[in-house]
Design a protein around this motif. Structure first.
Motif, PDB file in Angstrom:
ATOM      1  N   MET A 247     -44.547  24.089  35.306  1.00 35.97           N
ATOM      2  CA  MET A 247     -43.654  23.420  34.307  1.00 35.97           C
ATOM      3  C   MET A 247     -44.000  24.096  32.946  1.00 35.97           C
ATOM      4  O   MET A 247     -43.230  23.720  32.273  1.00 35.97           O
ATOM      5  CB  MET A 247     -43.367  22.396  34.452  1.00 35.97           C
ATOM      6  N   ALA A 252     -39.816  28.734  33.663  1.00 35.59           N
ATOM      7  CA  ALA A 252     -39.788  27.794  35.032  1.00 35.59           C
ATOM      8  C   ALA A 252     -38.560  27.247  35.086  1.00 35.59           C
ATOM      9  O   ALA A 252     -38.364  26.124  35.524  1.00 35.59           O
ATOM     10  CB  ALA A 252     -40.988  26.910  34.842  1.00 35.59           C
ATOM     11  N   ASP A 278     -46.943  14.676  32.144  1.00 37.20           N
ATOM     12  CA  ASP A 278     -45.600  14.265  32.132  1.00 37.20           C
ATOM     13  C   ASP A 278     -44.657  15.384  32.353  1.00 37.20           C
ATOM     14  O   ASP A 278     -43.361  15.425  32.433  1.00 37.20           O
ATOM     15  CB  ASP A 278     -44.975  13.679  30.569  1.00 37.20           C
ATOM     16  N   SER A 279     -45.205  16.627  32.554  1.00 39.02           N
ATOM     17  CA  SER A 279     -44.378  17.800  32.698  1.00 39.02           C
ATOM     18  C   SER A 279     -43.557  17.627  33.747  1.00 39.02           C
ATOM     19  O   SER A 279     -42.522  18.238  33.746  1.00 39.02           O
ATOM     20  CB  SER A 279     -44.969  19.082  32.903  1.00 39.02           C
ATOM     21  N   ALA A 281     -42.252  15.254  35.685  1.00 38.90           N
ATOM     22  CA  ALA A 281     -41.299  14.163  35.684  1.00 38.90           C
ATOM     23  C   ALA A 281     -39.672  14.579  35.482  1.00 38.90           C
ATOM     24  O   ALA A 281     -38.737  14.450  35.680  1.00 38.90           O
ATOM     25  CB  ALA A 281     -41.477  13.026  35.037  1.00 38.90           C
ATOM     26  N   TYR A 282     -39.866  15.862  34.448  1.00 42.99           N
ATOM     27  CA  TYR A 282     -38.433  16.369  34.150  1.00 42.99           C
ATOM     28  C   TYR A 282     -37.924  16.885  35.402  1.00 42.99           C
ATOM     29  O   TYR A 282     -36.653  16.911  35.455  1.00 42.99           O
ATOM     30  CB  TYR A 282     -38.705  17.561  33.169  1.00 42.99           C
ATOM     31  N   TYR A 284     -38.531  16.243  38.598  1.00 45.97           N
ATOM     32  CA  TYR A 284     -38.121  15.289  39.306  1.00 45.97           C
ATOM     33  C   TYR A 284     -36.825  14.648  38.945  1.00 45.97           C
ATOM     34  O   TYR A 284     -35.853  14.571  39.821  1.00 45.97           O
ATOM     35  CB  TYR A 284     -39.188  14.287  39.468  1.00 45.97           C
ATOM     36  N   THR A 285     -36.676  14.461  37.649  1.00 48.33           N
ATOM     37  CA  THR A 285     -35.505  13.729  36.963  1.00 48.33           C
ATOM     38  C   THR A 285     -34.168  14.568  37.530  1.00 48.33           C
ATOM     39  O   THR A 285     -33.257  14.244  37.993  1.00 48.33           O
ATOM     40  CB  THR A 285     -35.362  13.476  35.457  1.00 48.33           C
ATOM     41  N   LYS A 286     -34.507  15.933  37.223  1.00 48.61           N
ATOM     42  CA  LYS A 286     -33.241  16.746  37.620  1.00 48.61           C
ATOM     43  C   LYS A 286     -33.132  16.845  38.997  1.00 48.61           C
ATOM     44  O   LYS A 286     -31.825  16.654  39.425  1.00 48.61           O
ATOM     45  CB  LYS A 286     -33.689  18.340  37.101  1.00 48.61           C
ATOM     46  N   LYS A 289     -31.284  13.624  40.093  1.00 49.73           N
ATOM     47  CA  LYS A 289     -29.761  13.747  39.663  1.00 49.73           C
ATOM     48  C   LYS A 289     -28.828  14.540  40.475  1.00 49.73           C
ATOM     49  O   LYS A 289     -27.995  14.028  40.954  1.00 49.73           O
ATOM     50  CB  LYS A 289     -29.554  13.992  38.173  1.00 49.73           C
ATOM     51  N   LYS A 297     -40.823   9.660  44.975  1.00 46.82           N
ATOM     52  CA  LYS A 297     -41.745   9.986  43.419  1.00 46.82           C
ATOM     53  C   LYS A 297     -43.044   9.246  43.755  1.00 46.82           C
ATOM     54  O   LYS A 297     -43.107   7.883  44.005  1.00 46.82           O
ATOM     55  CB  LYS A 297     -40.955   9.591  42.356  1.00 46.82           C
ATOM     56  N   GLU A 299     -46.620   8.319  42.025  1.00 49.27           N
ATOM     57  CA  GLU A 299     -47.466   8.808  40.443  1.00 49.27           C
ATOM     58  C   GLU A 299     -48.568   8.045  40.825  1.00 49.27           C
ATOM     59  O   GLU A 299     -48.734   7.021  41.346  1.00 49.27           O
ATOM     60  CB  GLU A 299     -46.721   8.014  39.507  1.00 49.27           C
ATOM     61  N   ALA A 570     -34.151  -1.891  35.219  1.00 43.82           N
ATOM     62  CA  ALA A 570     -34.614  -0.436  34.950  1.00 43.82           C
ATOM     63  C   ALA A 570     -35.039  -0.109  36.497  1.00 43.82           C
ATOM     64  O   ALA A 570     -34.566   1.243  36.779  1.00 43.82           O
ATOM     65  CB  ALA A 570     -35.505  -0.386  34.083  1.00 43.82           C
ATOM     66  N   GLU A 573     -31.758   0.500  38.604  1.00 41.32           N
ATOM     67  CA  GLU A 573     -31.197   1.627  38.004  1.00 41.32           C
ATOM     68  C   GLU A 573     -31.798   2.864  38.611  1.00 41.32           C
ATOM     69  O   GLU A 573     -31.161   3.901  38.913  1.00 41.32           O
ATOM     70  CB  GLU A 573     -30.906   1.676  36.588  1.00 41.32           C
ATOM     71  N   ARG A 574     -33.152   2.993  38.721  1.00 44.34           N
ATOM     72  CA  ARG A 574     -33.858   4.030  39.234  1.00 44.34           C
ATOM     73  C   ARG A 574     -33.328   4.540  40.622  1.00 44.34           C
ATOM     74  O   ARG A 574     -33.328   5.776  41.122  1.00 44.34           O
ATOM     75  CB  ARG A 574     -35.203   3.861  38.991  1.00 44.34           C
TER      76      ARG A 574
END
Lengths: 627, 443
Positions: A247, A252, A278-279, A281-282, A284-286, A289, A297, A299, A570, A573-574
């Motif tokens: 990432m 990438a 933190d790189s 998690a972006y 993962y988020t994508k 979604k 996930k 951590e 929250a 929501e996740r």
């Protein structure tokens, strides 16, 4: 031994110079040294490497400019170990001809620095280039022979005697802890690929997409001409930079295309991230979604203490994937697999699952579920008609074995009273344990994670439920269910106690209110108060200053409940908000939290009469072998 | 409830119905705030800061009003080039800060976190992502970032490209300077220019770029002169205004108004008397909303920030005749780039030059490059005998900036500075430090 951490490290070059390279796989229990020399809020892996350097006698370490934490790790180690070979290699983030040339030069500079450190003659010996050329050739030949295509890690086939549908997962994200691989191995899960930092098999990762090393370059290396050495280095730099980008790299983009080749053979992805790295998690988020693949996930901070957390999550994920596979196999297949899966070994060696199904028609059959949580241990006895016969709750206390024994006795006594005859352990056909202490219940026949048990237990009380919030003593979790009742997704809080029962207990103590009354008191609130910090310690000091301002207990309690509701929302929501909602766990008895949550959700959350035994009911249902 | 908070709540309420309208309310709020300071400034606010406040706010509002000419950047992007194409540069750090100014940072941070973005990610980035995902920030035509200093940049801008289709241009900045490294960056700047020319249909006017660099040199010279005068002179400030200096030193550097701000400050400071307040060199960003820090630094007379490392991250005059090479060198040789010793050495030089009484380093949540080096900075300050205070907190998230801890530390530090003063009446003029003294460090 020279330590290294990154896949872009020119291991082959250094090895050709006689260095022995070792990948740092730290196993630490604390970050005392790192927290003192750097800062607690730095990537846990970087901190663990620092601890590892202090513990082991490496000759040095080669780091790369992969991220901010590693850059600062380099600065700290350089200052701390001036006599060791501590080197930072700058890896370009853009890959083109010019940057490849730059990288080749930087690798040579590293080699020269190492030669100086080892008091070699200064310039890199021609033999080194020849050795490097040979290494590349040998690795390429070997790759050709084995036909190991792709950078797909091929796990050793381990003969694990399991009849569960075999689950296949891919691992993505940041550096993968060894314990994760061990748990997967233990459960017979096949790892289709491991794309974490240094998870790929080195040879295929480097050479798979490269054309063969040109003959002229090889000959040139033997002749040791300057230009052929330069060609060799460019070829080598190109192979290093040509790996599947991590990432940090500019290009990438669409790494997930790699997943496409696995679509048909992958059941899920475990996405591992490291605390303060933190790189990933972006990505993962994508992926989350897009929702194309089932993901867990995970951590961790890479300490040994994480293993318990990893185990619960990974086992729950495996259970969910297995359940999904069963559903896909069809009901008949499902039942067959379910019965086969029950690896229930009683001390007498009898295979319990068969006994269960033999006796299914028998209405006198009794099973038990035990949920050993951090605060309380709950147990439930069901009969063959899925009716709750007895239940008990005891405080977990300091020893799980003691509280589990006590809850067993109390539940058996309760059942005895209800049935009008003495009930002993021998009358219980199967006992399933769940919760954090599930592996420490000596009399349990099997254990299932609390995720699966809460899911099953929730449906028992209300079949319409699709999103479950469970707030227990030390953790909270949100679980989303599919229409077929299997777990679609779940998340758990991290190690922090924010928003859990412990948090409420601390607040109640500060307010000098009995925890049981906290919810009711807050319903009388008249003034809006915000508790901004969710850290238990800081929130406590906020509450203390509110008390000092003479604020009403009811208003403060309401502020606390709103803070918890915000955190819980929250979490829900996740996983995705899918009505209807249900809350389980002891905190569901707190009317203030429930009210705040209803307000936040804009919907009523269902609470059953006995929210704290939902997990135990789920465990008992597992004991009945009911999916 | 204060006006900004009330307005923030209105923005958030609107966001649920019409995110684009909520975005327009943000811009309107900034115009309104600029107008109020223009007409009713705090009576102690220096004229230069009034001008800075006005220009800084209006520039961001202008960008939000006209997304067609808006470019998202990070704080280190070569804005001088973008400005030549008539683009309004607004950094994502600045957008997050403003949203925090409207007291809605908790909601945008939670939004990003609920989607899966790491809770340990820098709050500037996290807030920005949450706000864009909520649809309350207009999407620009173009985004430019660099790889230097902060490893979140590449990922945040890539996320914006992948999830929101905002074309991003990333400039990779090598760790160390070499002629080859400079060439590498220059070639990337040429690529950027080609892309901008294509996008805007406008050729880069190299003379304009050179003039911007000349203006930048003059602006920096004024800034350094101002900081030298601050050794003795007072200059009323707030945490916010010191942070706003980054508009002039970074985000809008090379513009006429940026030069004018520093020129005004340089002159105006002479009109303020000498002061015996404690002067601080501030390292890293200022948490402008932190109540205790506000109470001490905002128009206070006990302690003030006389210089900071962000404004001084590159002070060498730029070679305007070779603008691309100069900009490449500016980025590679930035004190935040490269080994951390570059930073500690530069801070030591600035301490000798500007003679603050002590140093405060703020470790903002999620900023690993800053927090990770704090031990080395402390060691350097100890060697120099300069008192240093380390504060942990969050520059954006009010929930993550515990007031009690910050208050105790700051007050103890002040006591320490004052007691050191009493002890050593004769100070080394080259090192503005007290006895070997060390302030409390983070937990």
């Amino acid at each position: 031994m020279i330590a290294y951490v990154c896949k872009y490290t020119p291991i082959e070059m250094l090895t050709s110079m006689g260095a022995e390279l070792v990948r740092v796989e730290p196993e630490v229990t604390n970050f005392n040294e790192a927290d003192a020399l750097m800062h607690p809020n730095v990537c846990s892996y970087a901190k663990a490497v620092l601890e590892d350097m202090a513990a082991k006698d490496y000759e040095g370490i080669v780091l790369t400019t992969c991220c901010d934490s590693i850059r600062r790790l380099y600065d700290t180690l350089k200052s701390r170990y001036p006599d060791k070979f501590v080197y930072l290699l700058d890896v370009p983030r853009v890959v083109n001809d010019y940057s490849t040339g730059l990288y080749a030069e930087r690798i040579l500079a590293l080699a020269k620095a190492y030669a100086d450190f080892r008091n070699m003659t200064g310039n890199i010996d021609d033999k080194v280039f020849k050795e490097l050329g040979n290494t590349i050739k040998v690795e390429q030949d070997s790759l050709k022979k084995t036909g190991n295509s792709g950078s797909r890690a091929q796990p050793d086939e381990k003969a694990i005697q399991t009849h569960a549908p075999q689950v296949r997962v891919g691992i993505l994200g940041a550096r993968c802890p060894q314990s994760l691989l061990e748990i997967l191995d233990e459960h017979g899960v096949r790892v289709a690929f491991n794309m974490t930092c240094t998870g790929m098999e080195r040879a295929s990762s480097l050479w798979d997409r490269m054309p063969e090393l040109p003959e002229t370059t090889e000959q040139g290396s033997e002749n040791a001409t300057g230009s052929s050495q330069s060609d060799l280095m460019k070829y080598y730099a190109s192979a290093l930079l040509g790996q599947i980008p991590c990432m940090r790299m500019v290009n990438a983009v669409n790494r997930e295309r790699y997943l496409e080749g696995f679509e048909s053979e992958l059941d899920g992805v475990i996405y591992h991230t490291v605390k303060f790295c933190d790189s990933y998690a972006y990505e993962y988020t994508k992926l989350h979604k897009e929702g194309k693949v089932r993901m867990l996930k995970l951590e961790t901070d890479l300490t040994k203490q994480c293993e318990g957390q990893i185990r619960t999550r990974v086992e729950a994920f495996i259970e969910a994937l297995e359940a999904e596979k069963r559903v896909n196999m069809g009901k008949a297949e499902q039942m067959r697999n379910a019965s086969n899966t029950e690896q229930l070994q009683r001390p007498d060696g009898n295979h319990m699952s068969n006994r269960i199904h033999d006796k299914q028609a028998d209405k006198d059959i009794l099973v038990m579920g035990v949920d050993s949580g951090s605060t309380s241990t709950n147990a439930v006895i069901l009969n063959g008609k899925r009716e709750i016969i007895a239940s008990a709750t005891v405080r977990t206390g300091a020893k799980t074995s003691e509280s589990s024994q006590k809850v067993l006795e109390e539940t058996l006594n309760d059942a005895g009273r209800k049935l009008g005859r003495k009930i002993t352990r021998e009358d219980i056909t199967v006992i399933t344990s769940t919760g954090y202490g599930r592996v420490s219940i000596p009399y349990a026949d099997r254990n299932v994670t609390e995720i699966s048990c809460h899911a099953r237990g929730a449906l028992y009380f209300n079949p319409k439920v699709r999103t479950i919030l469970d707030i227990g003593g030390q953790d909270s979790k949100a679980i989303r269910l599919k229409d077929d009742g299997t777990v679609a997704d779940f998340v758990m809080n991290d190690k922090c106690a924010a928003g859990t029962g412990r948090f409420l207990e601390a607040m109640a103590r500060t307010l000098e209110v009995d925890i049981k009354d906290l919810g009711t008191i807050s319903l009388e609130s008249k003034e809006e108060i915000e508790i901004s910090s969710m850290c238990t310690v800081f929130a406590e000091s906020e509450v203390i200053s509110l008390i000092a301002q003479n604020k009403e207990k009811a208003d403060i309690a309401r502020g606390v409940h709103k803070a918890i509701a915000g955190k819980a929302y929250a979490l829900m929501e996740r996983v995705g908000l899918s009505p209807e909602y249900m809350m389980t766990g002891g905190v569901a008895r707190n009317k203030g939290v429930v009210k705040a949550l209803n307000e936040r959700l804009g919907a009523d959350i269902y609470i059953c009469d006995t929210p704290d035994i939902v997990g135990a009911v789920g465990a008992a249902l597992y004991a009945l072998g009911i999916d | 409830m204060n006006a900004a908070k009330l307005y923030g709540n209105l923005i958030w309420r609107e966001q649920k119905k019409d995110p684009a309208k909520a975005g327009r309310m943000i811009s309107a709020g900034l115009h309104l705030y600029a107008w109020s300071i223009r007409h009713f400034p705090h009576k102690g606010m220096p004229k230069a800061y009034q001008y800075l406040n006005d220009q800084g706010l209006e520039n961001v509002a202008k960008g939000l009003d006209d997304p067609g000419k808006l470019a998202w950047t990070n704080i280190f992007a070569p804005v001088e080039i973008l400005e030549c194409f008539g683009l309004t540069c607004v950094s994502m750090e600045c957008l997050s800060s403003y949203l925090s100014g409207f007291y809605i940072e908790d909601r945008i941070l939670d939004k990003a976190e609920s989607e899966g973005i790491a809770s340990t990610l820098c709050s500037y980035h996290r807030g920005f992502i949450g706000a864009v995902d909520k649809g309350i920030l207009p999407l620009p035509e173009f985004a430019v970032t660099t790889s230097m200093v902060c490893d979140a940049n590449i990922n945040t801008f890539r996320y914006m490209e992948e999830m929101h289709g905002v074309k991003s241009h990333v400039i990779d900045i090598p760790h160390d300077y070499s002629p080859e490294a400079e060439h590498y960056v220059v070639e990337q700047l040429r690529d950027l220019i080609r892309e901008l020319e294509e996008k805007t249909g406008r050729k880069l006017d190299m003379e304009e770029l050179k003039n911007r660099l000349r203006s930048e040199n003059r602006a920096k010279a004024h800034l350094i002169s101002f900081m030298k005068k601050r050794r003795t002179h007072a200059y009323p400030q707030t945490m916010t205004l010191v942070l706003f200096q980054l508009f002039a030193s970074h985000l809008n550097i090379g513009t006429e108004w940026s030069e004018k701000v520093f020129e005004m400050m340089d002159k105006e400071v002479e009109s303020y008397p000498d002061t015996d307040e404690k002067k601080i060199m501030w390292l890293h960003v200022e948490p402008y909303a932190q109540p205790t820090l506000q109470s001490y630094f905002n128009y206070g007379d006990k302690i003030s920030i006389s210089c900071d490392d962000f404004d001084l991250d590159y002070i060498e005059p730029l070679d305007a005749e070779h603008p691309l090479e100069a900009l490449a060198r500016k980025m590679i040789c930035n004190i935040y780039n490269g080994d951390y010793s570059r930073k500690t050495d530069a801070v030591a030089d600035y301490i000798r030059e500007f003679r603050p009484d002590g140093v405060i380093q703020f470790c903002s949540w999620g900023c690993k490059q800053s927090a990770g080096g704090v031990g080395l900075m402390k060691e350097k300050m100890r060697d120099l005998g300069v008192p240093m205070l380390i504060l942990d907190g969050d520059a954006i998230d009010r929930r993550n900036c515990p007031d009690g801890q910050i208050k105790t530390r700051l007050e103890a530090f002040l006591e320490l500075l004052n007691s050191s003063d009493e002890k050593s009446s004769s100070r080394d003029p080259n090192v503005a430090a007290a006895d070997h003294a060390e302030a409390e460090v983070h937990e």
